[in-house]
Design an enzyme around this catalytic site. Structure first.
Site, PDB file in Angstrom:
ATOM      1  N   ARG A  60       0.873  -1.183   0.000  1.00  0.00           N
ATOM      2  CA  ARG A  60       0.000   0.000   0.000  1.00  0.00           C
ATOM      3  C   ARG A  60       0.901   1.221   0.000  1.00  0.00           C
ATOM      4  NH1 ARG A  60      -5.357   1.212   3.482  1.00  0.00           N
ATOM      5  NH2 ARG A  60      -6.105  -0.105   1.785  1.00  0.00           N
TER       6      ARG A  60
ATOM      7  N   HIS B 235      -7.357   0.943  -6.526  1.00  0.00           N
ATOM      8  CA  HIS B 235      -7.544   0.026  -5.392  1.00  0.00           C
ATOM      9  C   HIS B 235      -8.152  -1.270  -5.944  1.00  0.00           C
ATOM     10  CE1 HIS B 235      -7.772  -1.294  -1.395  1.00  0.00           C
ATOM     11  NE2 HIS B 235      -8.658  -0.480  -0.879  1.00  0.00           N
TER      12      HIS B 235
ATOM     13  N   GLN C  51      -9.893  -3.999  -3.759  1.00  0.00           N
ATOM     14  CA  GLN C  51     -11.211  -3.567  -3.302  1.00  0.00           C
ATOM     15  C   GLN C  51     -12.258  -3.849  -4.386  1.00  0.00           C
ATOM     16  OE1 GLN C  51     -12.091  -1.887  -0.231  1.00  0.00           O
ATOM     17  NE2 GLN C  51     -14.095  -2.479  -1.006  1.00  0.00           N
TER      18      GLN C  51
ATOM     19  N   ASP D  97     -17.341   6.879  -1.490  1.00  0.00           N
ATOM     20  CA  ASP D  97     -16.082   6.747  -0.746  1.00  0.00           C
ATOM     21  C   ASP D  97     -15.820   8.094  -0.070  1.00  0.00           C
ATOM     22  OD1 ASP D  97     -13.575   5.910   0.176  1.00  0.00           O
ATOM     23  OD2 ASP D  97     -12.566   6.220  -1.746  1.00  0.00           O
TER      24      ASP D  97
ATOM     25  N   CYS E  86     -16.483   1.426   0.455  1.00  0.00           N
ATOM     26  CA  CYS E  86     -15.328   0.559   0.721  1.00  0.00           C
ATOM     27  C   CYS E  86     -14.902   0.593   2.188  1.00  0.00           C
ATOM     28  CB  CYS E  86     -14.165   0.952  -0.181  1.00  0.00           C
ATOM     29  SG  CYS E  86     -13.675   2.679   0.028  1.00  0.00           S
TER      30      CYS E  86
ATOM     31  N   ARG F 207     -13.222  -8.926   0.945  1.00  0.00           N
ATOM     32  CA  ARG F 207     -11.807  -8.633   0.715  1.00  0.00           C
ATOM     33  C   ARG F 207     -10.981  -9.897   0.965  1.00  0.00           C
ATOM     34  NH1 ARG F 207     -10.016  -3.441   1.135  1.00  0.00           N
ATOM     35  NH2 ARG F 207      -8.094  -4.370   0.303  1.00  0.00           N
TER      36      ARG F 207
HETATM   37  N1   CP Z   1     -11.267  -0.450   2.235  1.00  0.00           N
HETATM   38  C1   CP Z   1      -9.989  -0.466   2.679  1.00  0.00           C
HETATM   39  O1   CP Z   1      -9.018  -0.618   1.935  1.00  0.00           O
HETATM   40  O2   CP Z   1      -9.882  -0.328   4.040  1.00  0.00           O
HETATM   41  P1   CP Z   1      -8.532  -0.144   4.866  1.00  0.00           P
HETATM   42  O3   CP Z   1      -7.977   1.209   4.550  1.00  0.00           O
HETATM   43  O4   CP Z   1      -8.963  -0.270   6.294  1.00  0.00           O
HETATM   44  O5   CP Z   1      -7.573  -1.230   4.475  1.00  0.00           O
HETATM   45  N1  NVA Z   2      -9.985   6.636  -1.284  1.00  0.00           N
HETATM   46  C1  NVA Z   2      -9.656   6.150   0.029  1.00  0.00           C
HETATM   47  C2  NVA Z   2      -9.871   4.686   0.145  1.00  0.00           C
HETATM   48  C3  NVA Z   2      -9.593   4.099   1.501  1.00  0.00           C
HETATM   49  C4  NVA Z   2      -9.793   2.619   1.538  1.00  0.00           C
HETATM   50  C5  NVA Z   2      -8.201   6.520   0.344  1.00  0.00           C
HETATM   51  O1  NVA Z   2      -7.349   6.376  -0.534  1.00  0.00           O
HETATM   52  O2  NVA Z   2      -7.936   6.953   1.464  1.00  0.00           O
END
Ligand code: CP
Ligand code: NVA
Length: 319
Positions: free
Chosen positions: A105, A132, A135, A227, A267, A295
């Protein structure tokens, strides 16, 4: 043999995406009585590297790798030499000597691509600023288990044209869905992503459309999705974004504009009463916790697929 990465939704073909979703369903169904063949990661280690916070992604990959018989190594990047300036390339080369896959990430997509280019094991995008894709796999699994199919369904996404929107556009196009994104002017998804989704849609029947009116976009939708308005890394813009995005809140009015059996998705994590009302996220249309659960199943299916193909050079250049 070169490693097969999953950096963007389109790293799977339509057929491969459907096969991953089938496997995700099967793994979910037999989770408590798994097949010996489900231990695709037996004897393998997977690094889970986080440069941003996470609850769902971190937990679901950690548990998922263990359930596939593998050994997860969760790493908070700030506590490693990455936090002191070691390059992403050197980190990738070193991790490749220890583990059989790297789930990461991070911020820019370019950083993910540089890591993948320097790694000799598969790299999986666990969220970047651009996409993502893990997701989106879980989201498609969730929609399919409720509706039985994906092709021809309309998913309307309200809000920021961000990483989650990009992945829904691309993964939705691969599945033959119509993905409508309603964003404030200046916050639309990247044009290049919308174009790519429409190119894919020409073959699958999918369609990508950017709109500006939330109620118009929601009309007749099978799925409503939203989101956060300020993603990780954009915390400084939270106040200004809260004003700009007000007309895009997923509330009861928007739900009424959609189909009577509409699915409501997010999400997570959610900011209740900002991008979604509590009544809607806790209401009868919401499937947000199914999404979160899926997930686990979708990522297990993805990892099994990346390893099953034998397109993996294996942990360590010397092996
Ligand atoms: N939806 C998602 O990726 O959640 P987290 O940021 O908690 O991993
Ligand atoms: N768009 C959000 C998604 C979190 C799962 C972010 O990048 O923070």
């Amino acid at each position: 043999m070169t490693a097969r990465h999953f950096l963007l939704d389109t790293d799977l073909t339509s057929a491969e995406q459907a096969a991953v979703l089938d496997l995700a369903d099967a793994l979910k169904a037999r989770r408590r009585a798994p097949d010996p063949a489900d231990r695709a990661l037996a004897g393998r280690s997977v690094a889970l590297l986080f440069e941003k916070p996470s609850t769902r992604t971190r937990l679901s990959f950690d548990v998922g790798v263990a359930e596939l018989g593998g050994h997860p190594v969760v790493i908070d990047a700030a506590s490693t030499q990455l936090g002191r300036g070691e390059t992403i390339e050197d980190t990738a080369a070193v991790l490749s000597r220890y583990v059989d896959a790297i789930v990461v990430r991070t911020f820019a997509q370019d950083r993910l691509e540089r890591l993948a280019a320097a790694a000799s094991v598969p790299v999986v995008n666990a969220l970047s600023d651009h996409a993502h894709p893990c997701q989106a796999l879980a989201d498609l699994q969730t929609i399919r288990e409720r509706r039985g199919h994906l092709t021809g369904l309309t998913l309307t996404y309200l809000g920021d044209g961000n990483n989650v929107a990009h992945s829904l556009l691309l993964a939705g196009a691969l599945a033959g869905m119509r993905v409508h994104v309603a964003s404030p002017p200046g916050y639309e998804p990247f044009e290049q992503v919308v174009r790519h989704a429409n190119e894919i849609g020409a073959a699958t029947g999918g369609e990508a459309l950017v709109m500006h009116d939330a109620l118009e976009a929601a009309a007749g939708a099978d799925v409503l999705y939203t989101d956060v308005w300020a993603s990780m890394g954009q915390e400084g813009e939270s106040d200004s974004r809260s004003l700009v995005f007000q007309p895009y809140r997923l509330d009861e009015k928007v739900v009424e504009a959609a189909r009577p059996d509409v699915l409501v998705m997010h999400c997570l994590p959610a900011h209740r009463e900002l991008e979604i009302s509590s009544a809607v996220i806790d209401g009868p249309h919401s499937v947000v916790f199914d999404q979160a659960e899926n997930r686990l199943h979708a990522q297990k299916a993805l990892l099994s697929t990346l390893f099953a193909e034998g397109a993996v050079s294996g942990g360590g250049a010397s092996r």
